[in-house]
Design a protein around this motif. Structure first.
Motif, mmCIF file in Angstrom:
data_model
loop_
_atom_site.group_PDB
_atom_site.id
_atom_site.type_symbol
_atom_site.label_atom_id
_atom_site.label_comp_id
_atom_site.label_asym_id
_atom_site.label_seq_id
_atom_site.Cartn_x
_atom_site.Cartn_y
_atom_site.Cartn_z
ATOM 1 N N LEU A 1 40.365 54.200 -14.648
ATOM 2 C CA LEU A 1 40.634 55.734 -14.214
ATOM 3 C C LEU A 1 40.695 56.260 -15.512
ATOM 4 N N ASP A 2 41.192 55.575 -16.559
ATOM 5 C CA ASP A 2 41.206 56.225 -17.960
ATOM 6 C C ASP A 2 39.954 56.542 -18.601
ATOM 7 N N THR A 3 38.986 55.933 -18.209
ATOM 8 C CA THR A 3 37.586 56.048 -18.764
ATOM 9 C C THR A 3 36.481 56.489 -17.682
ATOM 10 N N GLY A 4 36.975 56.178 -16.417
ATOM 11 C CA GLY A 4 35.727 56.582 -15.550
ATOM 12 C C GLY A 4 34.761 55.494 -15.243
ATOM 13 N N ILE A 5 34.883 54.149 -16.155
ATOM 14 C CA ILE A 5 33.851 53.218 -16.127
ATOM 15 C C ILE A 5 34.071 52.174 -15.211
ATOM 16 N N ALA A 6 33.186 51.814 -14.479
ATOM 17 C CA ALA A 6 33.064 50.701 -13.573
ATOM 18 C C ALA A 6 33.537 49.332 -14.384
ATOM 19 N N MET A 7 34.522 48.698 -13.899
ATOM 20 C CA MET A 7 35.046 47.411 -14.461
ATOM 21 C C MET A 7 34.415 46.040 -13.808
ATOM 22 N N HIS A 8 34.656 46.007 -12.436
ATOM 23 C CA HIS A 8 34.089 44.713 -12.048
ATOM 24 C C HIS A 8 33.662 45.195 -10.519
ATOM 25 N N ALA A 9 32.933 44.143 -10.010
ATOM 26 C CA ALA A 9 32.349 43.947 -8.834
ATOM 27 C C ALA A 9 33.028 42.688 -7.941
ATOM 28 N N LEU A 10 33.905 42.943 -6.966
ATOM 29 C CA LEU A 10 34.536 41.668 -6.291
ATOM 30 C C LEU A 10 33.532 41.459 -5.159
ATOM 31 N N ARG A 11 32.816 40.407 -5.005
ATOM 32 C CA ARG A 11 32.007 39.964 -4.248
ATOM 33 C C ARG A 11 32.896 39.221 -2.846
ATOM 34 N N GLY B 1 37.038 37.124 8.869
ATOM 35 C CA GLY B 1 38.370 36.400 8.987
ATOM 36 C C GLY B 1 39.178 35.845 7.741
ATOM 37 N N THR B 2 38.779 36.342 6.819
ATOM 38 C CA THR B 2 39.390 35.696 5.537
ATOM 39 C C THR B 2 40.087 36.964 4.769
ATOM 40 N N VAL B 3 41.186 36.606 4.042
ATOM 41 C CA VAL B 3 41.718 37.388 2.860
ATOM 42 C C VAL B 3 41.390 37.103 1.933
ATOM 43 N N ARG B 4 40.976 37.696 0.583
ATOM 44 C CA ARG B 4 40.911 37.162 -0.691
ATOM 45 C C ARG B 4 41.757 37.635 -1.818
ATOM 46 N N GLN B 5 42.129 37.131 -2.536
ATOM 47 C CA GLN B 5 43.057 37.577 -3.930
ATOM 48 C C GLN B 5 42.094 37.581 -4.893
ATOM 49 N N TRP B 6 42.257 38.571 -5.675
ATOM 50 C CA TRP B 6 41.634 38.598 -7.184
ATOM 51 C C TRP B 6 42.477 39.055 -8.184
ATOM 52 N N ASN B 7 42.192 38.747 -9.444
ATOM 53 C CA ASN B 7 42.950 39.326 -10.760
ATOM 54 C C ASN B 7 41.985 40.545 -10.995
ATOM 55 N N PRO B 8 42.621 41.641 -10.886
ATOM 56 C CA PRO B 8 41.745 42.718 -11.274
ATOM 57 C C PRO B 8 41.212 42.880 -12.695
ATOM 58 N N ALA B 9 42.109 42.453 -13.530
ATOM 59 C CA ALA B 9 41.723 42.628 -15.129
ATOM 60 C C ALA B 9 40.492 41.912 -15.300
ATOM 61 N N SER B 10 40.477 40.555 -14.773
ATOM 62 C CA SER B 10 39.329 39.827 -15.174
ATOM 63 C C SER B 10 38.221 39.778 -14.166
ATOM 64 N N GLY B 11 38.552 40.111 -12.826
ATOM 65 C CA GLY B 11 37.523 40.193 -11.798
ATOM 66 C C GLY B 11 37.386 38.745 -10.920
ATOM 67 N N THR B 12 38.366 38.048 -11.313
ATOM 68 C CA THR B 12 38.176 36.555 -10.983
ATOM 69 C C THR B 12 39.013 36.217 -9.692
ATOM 70 N N ALA B 13 38.353 35.566 -8.654
ATOM 71 C CA ALA B 13 39.008 35.380 -7.624
ATOM 72 C C ALA B 13 40.224 34.146 -7.663
ATOM 73 N N ARG B 14 41.235 34.618 -7.025
ATOM 74 C CA ARG B 14 42.397 33.560 -7.299
ATOM 75 C C ARG B 14 42.775 32.702 -5.899
ATOM 76 N N HIS B 15 42.506 33.488 -4.503
ATOM 77 C CA HIS B 15 42.854 32.601 -3.470
ATOM 78 C C HIS B 15 42.025 32.921 -2.212
ATOM 79 N N THR B 16 41.651 32.116 -1.461
ATOM 80 C CA THR B 16 40.928 32.523 -0.166
ATOM 81 C C THR B 16 41.852 32.433 0.989
ATOM 82 N N LEU B 17 42.488 32.956 1.618
ATOM 83 C CA LEU B 17 43.495 33.011 2.679
ATOM 84 C C LEU B 17 42.606 33.014 4.198
#
Length: 277
Positions: free
Chosen positions: A147-157, A183-199
């Motif tokens: 939101l500081d730049t208005g630029i898209a960071m990551h797309a979390l699939r 039926g799943t919950v997924r956790q992500w690192n928003p800085a890198s866009g990488t997945a952490r856990h699938t619950l």
């Protein structure tokens, strides 16, 4: 456990209702999808909704009467969702054309318009310091914007889901959770866009997710409320209701977990030592 039907929400202590704030408003919209979204600010002093003329209005929460309008009076068409930032200074609205508008609450003007590849954008969510915005659309991908730049960071699939039903940030902004109709919950690192856990554990679409300190709650169409350890991804507690759930949220002190749906509003005094299998 405490429970109340929707028609008796006015009997619940006001601080308890405020604990759910935007989540309750979103649930009410899901229960009556033809109605426009209604959202309460973090202080519980302002309600925002869309009028029949398409105008975005601020209402007095005590009277429900319009106080002032956002924008220049030209109307805000097709608003599907709205959410306040944690400090109440910015309102994000999502429309059916894939646009996200960021409004300055003080003067009612658009600060920035975000565009991307979302179809039917909805479910916006701010991180705590208002530096990142997440939004899902009618698809399995959640987009993040700086939101500081208005630029898209990551797309979390959120693979395996046709749609993402909810998005939430942890208080420190280090995690973002997505709730899928698979039926799943997924956790992500928003800085890198990488997945952490699938619950896993819900037996049907997950409707909502909510962080509180070291805990993550989820609820779904299966009537279950699950609490997770977001660091390890381990299940901590399971509660069951008899009807589908549409929203969940923690009290400000993190000691009570609320969940709501067609069957009513449920409140649980949370004890970390309780576990379910």
């Amino acid at each position: 456990m405490r429970t109340a039907p929707w028609r008796d929400l006015d009997r619940i202590a006001r601080p308890a209702v405020r604990a759910l704030a935007g989540d309750l408003a979103r649930a009410a919209h899901l229960l009556s999808p033809t109605e426009p979204p209604v959202v309460l600010d973090p202080d519980g002093t302002l309600l925002v909704t869309v009028g029949e003329d398409g105008q975005l209005w601020v209402l007095g929460p005590e009277t429900g009467m319009p106080v002032r309008a956002f924008g220049d009076g030209g109307g805000v068409r097709g608003v599907r969702a709205a959410v306040f930032s944690a400090d109440g200074g910015v309102l994000a609205t999502a429309d059916g054309e894939g646009l996200l508008h960021l409004w300055d609450v003080a003067d009612g003007r658009v600060e920035r318009t975000l565009t991307g590849t979302l179809r039917g954008v909805r479910l916006p969510a701010f991180d705590a310091d208002r530096s990142v915005l997440a939004a899902a659309g009618d698809q399995e991908t959640v987009h993040l914007w700086n939101l500081d730049t208005g630029i898209a960071m990551h797309a979390l699939r959120h693979d395996g889901a046709q749609t993402v039903r909810a998005v939430a940030f942890s208080a420190d902004g280090s995690l973002v959770a997505t709730a899928g109709d698979d039926g799943t919950v997924r956790q992500w690192n928003p800085a890198s866009g990488t997945a952490r856990h699938t619950l896993t554990g819900h037996e049907g679409p997950v409707s909502a997710v909510a962080f509180s300190g070291p805990r993550l709650a989820s609820c779904g169409e299966d009537g279950k409320i699950r609490v997770w350890d977001p660091v390890s991804g381990a299940a901590v507690t399971l509660m069951r209701t008899d009807s589908p759930l549409r929203c969940c949220g923690w009290s400000p002190d993190g000691r009570t977990l609320f969940a709501g749906g067609r069957g009513g509003l449920f409140g649980y005094d949370f004890h970390p030592g309780l576990t379910s299998r």
